[in-house]
Design a protein around this motif. Structure first.
Motif, PDB file in Angstrom:
ATOM      1  N   LEU A  22       8.049  12.924  12.438  1.00 39.04           N
ATOM      2  CA  LEU A  22       7.876  11.751  11.584  1.00 39.04           C
ATOM      3  C   LEU A  22       6.430  11.283  11.545  1.00 39.04           C
ATOM      4  O   LEU A  22       5.973  10.743  10.529  1.00 39.04           O
ATOM      5  CB  LEU A  22       8.784  10.607  12.073  1.00 39.04           C
ATOM      6  N   VAL A  23       5.695  11.476  12.636  1.00 39.72           N
ATOM      7  CA  VAL A  23       4.314  11.006  12.649  1.00 39.72           C
ATOM      8  C   VAL A  23       3.465  11.717  11.597  1.00 39.72           C
ATOM      9  O   VAL A  23       2.462  11.176  11.116  1.00 39.72           O
ATOM     10  CB  VAL A  23       3.696  11.165  14.056  1.00 39.72           C
ATOM     11  N   THR A  24       3.882  12.920  11.205  1.00 39.43           N
ATOM     12  CA  THR A  24       3.111  13.606  10.155  1.00 39.43           C
ATOM     13  C   THR A  24       3.200  12.860   8.830  1.00 39.43           C
ATOM     14  O   THR A  24       2.230  12.832   8.062  1.00 39.43           O
ATOM     15  CB  THR A  24       3.610  15.052   9.979  1.00 39.43           C
ATOM     16  N   GLU A  25       4.355  12.222   8.569  1.00 42.12           N
ATOM     17  CA  GLU A  25       4.479  11.425   7.345  1.00 42.12           C
ATOM     18  C   GLU A  25       3.552  10.216   7.399  1.00 42.12           C
ATOM     19  O   GLU A  25       2.906   9.863   6.400  1.00 42.12           O
ATOM     20  CB  GLU A  25       5.917  10.966   7.156  1.00 42.12           C
ATOM     21  N   ALA A  26       3.489   9.568   8.557  1.00 43.81           N
ATOM     22  CA  ALA A  26       2.594   8.421   8.706  1.00 43.81           C
ATOM     23  C   ALA A  26       1.144   8.853   8.532  1.00 43.81           C
ATOM     24  O   ALA A  26       0.354   8.198   7.829  1.00 43.81           O
ATOM     25  CB  ALA A  26       2.800   7.770  10.071  1.00 43.81           C
ATOM     26  N   LEU A  27       0.755   9.975   9.163  1.00 47.44           N
ATOM     27  CA  LEU A  27      -0.619  10.458   9.074  1.00 47.44           C
ATOM     28  C   LEU A  27      -0.985  10.868   7.647  1.00 47.44           C
ATOM     29  O   LEU A  27      -2.072  10.545   7.154  1.00 47.44           O
ATOM     30  CB  LEU A  27      -0.819  11.633  10.034  1.00 47.44           C
ATOM     31  N   GLU A  28      -0.077  11.563   6.975  1.00 49.90           N
ATOM     32  CA  GLU A  28      -0.370  11.992   5.606  1.00 49.90           C
ATOM     33  C   GLU A  28      -0.537  10.790   4.680  1.00 49.90           C
ATOM     34  O   GLU A  28      -1.410  10.773   3.805  1.00 49.90           O
ATOM     35  CB  GLU A  28       0.739  12.910   5.091  1.00 49.90           C
ATOM     36  N   SER A  29       0.308   9.748   4.888  1.00 48.16           N
ATOM     37  CA  SER A  29       0.176   8.567   4.031  1.00 48.16           C
ATOM     38  C   SER A  29      -1.109   7.813   4.333  1.00 48.16           C
ATOM     39  O   SER A  29      -1.726   7.226   3.432  1.00 48.16           O
ATOM     40  CB  SER A  29       1.388   7.645   4.208  1.00 48.16           C
ATOM     41  N   ALA A  30      -1.570   7.852   5.574  1.00 50.05           N
ATOM     42  CA  ALA A  30      -2.836   7.195   5.925  1.00 50.05           C
ATOM     43  C   ALA A  30      -4.015   7.976   5.357  1.00 50.05           C
ATOM     44  O   ALA A  30      -4.975   7.393   4.837  1.00 50.05           O
ATOM     45  CB  ALA A  30      -2.950   7.062   7.438  1.00 50.05           C
ATOM     46  N   LEU A  31      -3.955   9.282   5.457  1.00 47.03           N
ATOM     47  CA  LEU A  31      -5.048  10.114   4.934  1.00 47.03           C
ATOM     48  C   LEU A  31      -5.119  10.077   3.410  1.00 47.03           C
ATOM     49  O   LEU A  31      -6.183  10.319   2.825  1.00 47.03           O
ATOM     50  CB  LEU A  31      -4.860  11.554   5.409  1.00 47.03           C
ATOM     51  N   ALA A  32      -3.999   9.774   2.764  1.00 47.54           N
ATOM     52  CA  ALA A  32      -3.952   9.780   1.301  1.00 47.54           C
ATOM     53  C   ALA A  32      -4.333   8.432   0.686  1.00 47.54           C
ATOM     54  O   ALA A  32      -4.171   8.249  -0.523  1.00 47.54           O
ATOM     55  CB  ALA A  32      -2.545  10.175   0.846  1.00 47.54           C
ATOM     56  N   GLN A  33      -4.848   7.517   1.497  1.00 44.79           N
ATOM     57  CA  GLN A  33      -5.194   6.196   0.963  1.00 44.79           C
ATOM     58  C   GLN A  33      -6.321   6.284  -0.066  1.00 44.79           C
ATOM     59  O   GLN A  33      -7.327   6.979   0.145  1.00 44.79           O
ATOM     60  CB  GLN A  33      -5.605   5.249   2.084  1.00 44.79           C
ATOM     61  N   GLU A  34      -6.127   5.584  -1.171  1.00 45.84           N
ATOM     62  CA  GLU A  34      -7.120   5.527  -2.243  1.00 45.84           C
ATOM     63  C   GLU A  34      -7.803   4.168  -2.173  1.00 45.84           C
ATOM     64  O   GLU A  34      -7.198   3.142  -2.503  1.00 45.84           O
ATOM     65  CB  GLU A  34      -6.440   5.718  -3.599  1.00 45.84           C
ATOM     66  N   ALA A  35      -9.043   4.161  -1.717  1.00 45.31           N
ATOM     67  CA  ALA A  35      -9.753   2.898  -1.519  1.00 45.31           C
ATOM     68  C   ALA A  35     -11.242   3.107  -1.766  1.00 45.31           C
ATOM     69  O   ALA A  35     -11.772   4.196  -1.504  1.00 45.31           O
ATOM     70  CB  ALA A  35      -9.521   2.388  -0.103  1.00 45.31           C
ATOM     71  N   PRO A  36     -11.941   2.069  -2.240  1.00 41.65           N
ATOM     72  CA  PRO A  36     -13.377   2.174  -2.490  1.00 41.65           C
ATOM     73  C   PRO A  36     -14.219   1.941  -1.239  1.00 41.65           C
ATOM     74  O   PRO A  36     -15.370   1.522  -1.326  1.00 41.65           O
ATOM     75  CB  PRO A  36     -13.609   1.071  -3.524  1.00 41.65           C
ATOM     76  N   PHE A  37     -13.625   2.182  -0.084  1.00 38.25           N
ATOM     77  CA  PHE A  37     -14.339   2.011   1.191  1.00 38.25           C
ATOM     78  C   PHE A  37     -13.793   3.032   2.173  1.00 38.25           C
ATOM     79  O   PHE A  37     -12.718   3.613   1.990  1.00 38.25           O
ATOM     80  CB  PHE A  37     -14.162   0.587   1.739  1.00 38.25           C
ATOM     81  N   GLY A  38     -14.535   3.244   3.234  1.00 36.13           N
ATOM     82  CA  GLY A  38     -14.129   4.217   4.239  1.00 36.13           C
ATOM     83  C   GLY A  38     -13.012   3.707   5.120  1.00 36.13           C
ATOM     84  O   GLY A  38     -12.937   2.516   5.441  1.00 36.13           O
ATOM     85  N   ILE A  39     -12.119   4.609   5.503  1.00 38.35           N
ATOM     86  CA  ILE A  39     -11.000   4.284   6.385  1.00 38.35           C
ATOM     87  C   ILE A  39     -10.993   5.284   7.527  1.00 38.35           C
ATOM     88  O   ILE A  39     -11.064   6.498   7.300  1.00 38.35           O
ATOM     89  CB  ILE A  39      -9.656   4.334   5.633  1.00 38.35           C
TER      90      ILE A  39
END
Length: 670
Positions: A22-39
């Motif tokens: 399940l943690v892979t789903e959390a990580l993929e959703s975090a890595l896929a964030q679309e934002a005009p700043f660094g995360i």
């Protein structure tokens, strides 16, 4: 997606124990964030015994070395894992402005962080942004919308750990408590942030997905709910003090909408003597109908109180305003109820009497009404009904009646609520108000009934008993109560005590008389009610008086309040809870009954002094003073023989005083 080279302004903290898939789903959703700043993502392996967890997290750390930091530590629990990630961000990522807590089995929509950061920037005073939760697994769409309420938050956790939290909160020293190992650690965290002066804001379209399963850490926490609630309350004692909760009610969720017919204004308050939000009648009407369509986002006070500014001013000057409104609410404690108050001449011009009249007298007294109190359910039945039936159009046929009997020189205007009711019925928003416009399920059960929170804080077993609507004293000042026996008595020690308290009034203290009876002779108090009185307010409880000596009833739990049902215990606490100090005037044989409430009052920090009248040391009941001395902080008597007798009975020397207003031990008997 954010570019790896962007300096991170936001960090996502992901603690992991189990959930290697399940943690892979959390990580993929975090890595896929679309934002005009660094995360930047910080993932913490909290000593997970499953080797797959380390394998998965190591692979992600190698694949995204510039965007993800992998930390590994011995198992310390969820709070310890989050704190490790927070500490890493605070020490290694100085540009990060806010941190998001993402549990390993939850997910984010692609623009969740961009939207949450925009909300945080748009509200610079907010400490965190929390979501309305979309659950998957067990499906639910939960609405936690509307203004953030610390009062409601004290009763239920409205802020999911999956919130975007400003860096300043952690810099202020607020971290997750690692002793909360069974759950509710996020609730405790956000209450601690509130203790530090921060507050949250809700973002409905956050983009946060919460995985709900039949068996989880949350469901396990519910099994230990009572223990965890005790932990929460012990950790935030000031938050749960009834006087503090009433102050929150006044500012966050006012109990009354004061519709003032002579000034065409509506004030939203709990304490009618203090300012609150001021609306025009039209604005209130619009607010009322908006609360029907969006009950989480918009709410109106649970009671509509219709009167005039002239009535409020006159009752306030005479010290009767809070007590009369409280008596009205006691007569109509449920939101289905309606009550009104009248003022009539007493049998004796010197008397003050406040009592509830039989409901079948309402029609005869209605034309003398000076204040109407209307619960929102009764109001809704009257103005929302579409079928024209008596039940749906008229909830006012037999209201409760409170009669104030006293000599009151200025003529107070009598009124009917008919014009106000018609204005609500004929509003252009009435038809729209019949529909619910929200697709989420209302999830804050306390919204719209916050007044019951303070009731429960004062009387957990009798939550139907209303609480006196008076704000606590300001810092540096105090609320002082003088508790008088019933049966129209004013003890001889009363006047000297009132005069001795005047210097405290001059420094800003307020002095409140509480008579156990429903009747008192004003002239025996030395002054007329008003500006020249020796006290600020007077309230009448409605009991017969302190119960006399009864050797068969010497334990607190066996003693009813003065000649009346135990329900009056709750009413007495509802009058006295906001005091800083209380002076009890009672005959020796009445001390067991007088002491009944002091245990609760002392737990709230109230200083209680017993004033014993001048009597012989062998008078009836004197022996009871030593039996109940622990109920009082100080015991005063001017009789030196009685003081010596009490000392010989074992009452501590530091507690006996011959100074009517001793400070600490300074006036103790020497």
């Amino acid at each position: 997606m954010t570019a790896p080279s962007d300096a991170p302004r936001l960090a996502i903290i992901i603690p992991v124990y189990g959930h290697p898939i399940l943690v892979t789903e959390a990580l993929e959703s975090a890595l896929a964030q679309e934002a005009p700043f660094g995360i930047h993502i910080v993932v913490i392996n909290d000593g997970c015994p499953q080797p797959e967890t380390h394998t998965v997290l190591t692979a992600y750390a190698h694949a995204y070395p510039d965007r993800l930091t992998y930390l590994r530590q011995p198992n310390g629990g969820l709070s310890a894992a989050r704190n490790a990630g927070i500490a890493y961000v605070l020490s290694h990522l100085p540009q990060v402005e806010a941190l998001f807590m993402l549990d390993a089995d939850n997910r984010l929509r692609p623009r969740a962080m961009a939207q949450a950061m925009a909300a945080l920037q748009a509200h610079p005073q907010a400490g965190w942004v929390y979501p309305s939760i979309d659950m998957f697994g067990i499906m639910a769409r939960c609405d936690y919308g509307g203004p953030y309420s610390r009062l409601i938050h004290s009763q239920m956790n409205i802020c999911e750990a999956g919130s975007l939290i400003r860096r300043d909160v952690f810099k202020a020293g607020v971290m997750f408590d690692e002793t909360f190992t069974l759950g509710f650690e996020d609730w405790h965290f956000f209450l601690s942030a509130g203790d530090a002066g921060f507050h949250g804001i809700n973002l409905e379209n956050f983009g946060f997905f919460y995985r709900k399963r039949p068996e989880s850490m949350l469901s396990n926490a519910d099994k230990s709910r009572e223990f965890l609630l005790g932990q929460i309350r012990q950790s935030h004692r000031d938050l749960y003090h009834p006087a503090y909760q009433l102050a929150l009610e006044h500012h966050e969720a006012p109990r009354y909408a004061l519709w003032l017919q002579d000034t065409a204004q509506v004030r939203l308050v709990t304490d009618p003597a203090h300012p609150g939000e001021q609306l025009s009648p039209e604005a209130y009407i619009r607010l009322y109908w908006a609360s029907k369509t969006s009950p989480m986002q918009v709410s109106v006070p649970p009671y509509l109180l219709v009167t005039t500014e002239a009535v409020l001013k006159t009752l306030g000057e005479m010290g009767l305003l809070h007590g009369l409104i409280w008596q009205l609410e006691c007569a109509a404690p449920e939101l289905d109820d309606v009550a009104f108050a009248t003022v009539t001449a007493p049998a004796r011009e010197t008397d003050l009497q406040m009592m509830e009249m039989p409901r079948n007298m309402a029609s005869r007294l209605r034309d003398k009404a000076i204040i109407w109190l209307i619960g929102t359910n009764a109001l809704a039945r009257t103005v929302d009904g579409q079928d024209g039936s008596k039940e749906s159009r008229d909830a006012f046929s037999e209201p409760a009646v409170c009669s104030l009997r006293m000599h009151m020189p200025p003529a107070l205007p009598h009124l009917e609520p008919d014009s106000m009711l018609e204005a609500l019925r004929s509003a252009p928003w009435q038809s729209a108000g019949q529909e619910k416009w929200r697709w989420r399920q209302s999830s804050i059960g306390w919204r719209g009934r916050e007044h019951q929170i303070v009731r429960a804080a004062v009387n957990p077993r009798t939550q139907a008993c209303p609480v006196l609507p008076r704000l606590p004293a300001k810092a540096g000042s105090s609320q002082i109560g003088v508790l008088l026996p019933g049966d129209d008595q004013v003890p001889p020690t009363c006047m000297p005590l009132l005069r001795a308290l005047q210097p405290k009034r001059a420094l800003g203290a307020q002095l409140h008389l509480v008579a156990l009876s429903d009747n008192i002779n004003i002239t025996r108090l030395g002054h007329e009610l008003g500006a020249e009185s020796l006290f600020d307010t007077i309230s009448l409880l409605g009991a017969a008086g302190f119960e006399g000596q009864n050797p068969g009833k010497l334990h607190f739990d066996a003693l009813p309040l003065p000649g009346a049902p135990p329900a009056l215990d709750a009413k007495a606490l509802a009058l006295l809870y906001g005091m800083n100090e209380i002076h009890v005037l009672a005959l020796p044989e009445s001390i067991p009954s007088a002491a009944r409430l002091t245990g609760t009052l002392r737990r709230w920090g109230v200083q209680v002094t017993l004033h014993v009248p001048d009597t012989d040391s062998d008078a009836p009941g004197v022996a009871l003073i030593s039996a109940y001395e622990h109920a009082f902080h100080r015991i005063y008597t001017s009789n030196s023989e009685l003081r010596m007798a009490l000392l010989l009975q074992g009452i501590p020397r530091s507690k006996l005083t011959n100074a009517m207003l001793s400070e600490g031990l300074s006036g103790a008997m020497r």
